[in-house]
Scaffold this active site. Structure first.
Site, short mmCIF file in Angstrom:
data_model
loop_
_atom_site.label_atom_id
_atom_site.label_comp_id
_atom_site.label_asym_id
_atom_site.label_seq_id
_atom_site.Cartn_x
_atom_site.Cartn_y
_atom_site.Cartn_z
N LEU A 17 0.92 -1.17 0.02
CA LEU A 17 0.02 -0.12 0.08
C LEU A 17 0.58 1.27 0.02
O LEU A 17 0.37 2.42 -0.83
CB LEU A 17 -1.03 -0.02 1.25
CG LEU A 17 -2.11 -1.13 1.36
CD1 LEU A 17 -2.50 -1.01 2.56
CD2 LEU A 17 -2.77 -1.31 0.32
N ASP A 36 10.39 3.53 5.79
CA ASP A 36 10.64 1.90 5.70
C ASP A 36 11.76 1.69 6.60
O ASP A 36 12.77 2.38 6.87
CB ASP A 36 10.58 1.38 4.46
CG ASP A 36 9.37 0.07 4.47
OD1 ASP A 36 9.53 -0.61 5.50
OD2 ASP A 36 8.52 -0.10 3.62
N ASP A 57 12.45 3.77 11.71
CA ASP A 57 11.50 2.83 12.36
C ASP A 57 10.23 3.70 12.94
O ASP A 57 10.59 4.71 13.57
CB ASP A 57 12.06 2.09 13.47
CG ASP A 57 11.26 0.97 14.21
OD1 ASP A 57 10.14 1.20 14.11
OD2 ASP A 57 11.82 0.11 14.94
N VAL A 58 9.06 3.39 12.25
CA VAL A 58 8.00 4.19 12.78
C VAL A 58 7.69 4.27 14.26
O VAL A 58 6.97 5.12 14.89
CB VAL A 58 6.72 3.87 12.21
CG1 VAL A 58 6.93 4.01 10.73
CG2 VAL A 58 6.33 2.55 12.31
N CYS A 84 0.95 3.60 6.51
CA CYS A 84 0.84 2.41 5.87
C CYS A 84 1.52 1.33 6.53
O CYS A 84 1.40 0.13 6.15
CB CYS A 84 1.01 2.57 4.20
SG CYS A 84 0.27 3.46 3.03
N SER A 146 -8.20 -1.50 9.33
CA SER A 146 -8.48 -2.73 8.55
C SER A 146 -9.91 -3.18 8.93
O SER A 146 -10.50 -3.05 9.87
CB SER A 146 -7.51 -3.87 8.87
OG SER A 146 -7.97 -5.04 8.46
N TYR A 159 -3.68 -8.44 15.61
CA TYR A 159 -3.96 -7.33 14.44
C TYR A 159 -5.27 -6.70 14.71
O TYR A 159 -5.25 -5.36 14.56
CB TYR A 159 -4.01 -8.49 13.19
CG TYR A 159 -4.08 -7.35 12.11
CD1 TYR A 159 -2.98 -6.74 11.75
CD2 TYR A 159 -5.16 -7.65 11.35
CE1 TYR A 159 -3.31 -6.07 10.52
CE2 TYR A 159 -5.29 -6.86 10.20
CZ TYR A 159 -4.23 -5.96 9.56
OH TYR A 159 -4.30 -5.16 8.46
N LYS A 163 -5.66 -2.61 14.82
CA LYS A 163 -6.41 -1.63 14.00
C LYS A 163 -7.72 -1.05 14.46
O LYS A 163 -7.87 -0.07 14.06
CB LYS A 163 -6.65 -2.75 12.79
CG LYS A 163 -5.46 -2.99 11.79
CD LYS A 163 -4.56 -1.91 11.37
CE LYS A 163 -3.63 -2.30 10.60
NZ LYS A 163 -2.68 -1.45 9.98
N THR A 194 -1.27 -7.24 -1.49
CA THR A 194 -0.20 -6.62 -0.92
C THR A 194 0.83 -7.90 -0.66
O THR A 194 0.57 -8.95 -1.09
CB THR A 194 -0.32 -5.76 0.34
OG1 THR A 194 -0.68 -7.18 1.48
CG2 THR A 194 -1.37 -4.92 0.25
#
Length: 253
Positions: A17, A36, A57-58, A84, A146, A159, A163, A194
């Site tokens: 994405l 990234d 690193d986010v 993303c 998501s 997950y 989300k 993806t």
């Protein structure tokens, strides 16, 4: 808000994405900085094109702050941030191997939820220092949730929690940032083609596509990217989650 001439920050930009979104924003006239992990950036660098890939690193506040500062040092006006980056390991609350690994649960929340919040807060700080446009707008943040935030399947508890957190903070973040003229929106994709789908056979992929009411296929990352561009262009979209799922409602398995 117009894409042409602005600077945009896209996380997870080396693939999936993020890569599709970064490419679409460049096509729309934005100068795009793609964040990234270091290895992902190294692997994607030859095909990076017009996207300026940056290793960060986010979940690391200093690394993201440095990336934002780099945009400012280049003379760019950061007016769009698109989150993303994410991971989706599978594990049940309890299985034959025992209870869900606590470190794994923590890691998923850290990357998907904390990472999103980290980028949003630091991008908002930079946006707030900019001059507003004619409508008083300084920037836009688009986060990625998501449909698992609403009806996740077996093995998606970590997950789903991460989300759901992204979806849940959307309206509050929009209200927090309204005084600065910064909009916040979230996209909740369904089944998208993806790298996470790469391990599935053609038969499984076809079955997944057929489970979507209409259109009966897996979504393309470019469709997510077009939705990001639409959100940017429509100034009255704020504080909400858009499902991009072809009317799919996931079953338990």
């Amino acid at each position: 808000m117009q894409l042409d001439g602005i600077a945009a920050l896209v996380t997870g930009a080396a693939s999936g994405l993020g890569a599709a979104t970064a490419a679409a924003l460049v096509e729309g006239g934005a100068t795009v900085y793609g964040l990234d992990l270091e290895q992902a950036v190294a692997d994607a660098a030859p095909a990076g094109g017009d996207v300026r890939l940056v290793a960060a690193d986010v979940t690391d506040g200093e690394q993201v702050r440095a990336a934002v500062a780099g945009i400012q040092e280049d003379g760019g006006e950061l007016r769009l941030a698109v989150n993303c980056a994410g991971i989706a390991p599978s594990a049940r609350v309890l299985s034959r191997r025992g209870p869900h690994d606590l470190d794994l649960f923590h890691t998923v929340l850290k990357v998907n939820l904390l990472g999103t919040f980290n980028v949003m807060r630091l991008a908002a700080e930079a946006m707030a220092a900019l001059s507003p446009d004619a409508q008083g707008q300084r920037g836009v943040v688009v986060n990625t949730a998501s449909i698992a935030a609403y009806e996740a399947q077996v093995g998606q508890v970590a997950y789903a929690a991460s989300k759901a957190g992204v979806a849940g903070m959307t309206v509050t973040a929009a209200r927090d940032l309204a005084q600065y003229g910064i909009r916040v929106m979230t996209i909740a994709p369904g089944i998208v083609d993806t790298p996470m789908m790469a391990g599935f056979s053609d038969e499984v992929r076809a079955g997944l596509g057929e489970s979507v009411p209409f259109p009966q296929r897996i979504a393309a990352p470019e469709e997510y990217a077009r939705l990001v561009a639409m959100i940017v262009a429509n100034d009255y979209l704020n504080g909400d989650v858009i499902r991009m799922d072809g009317a799919l409602r996931m079953g338990p398995r």
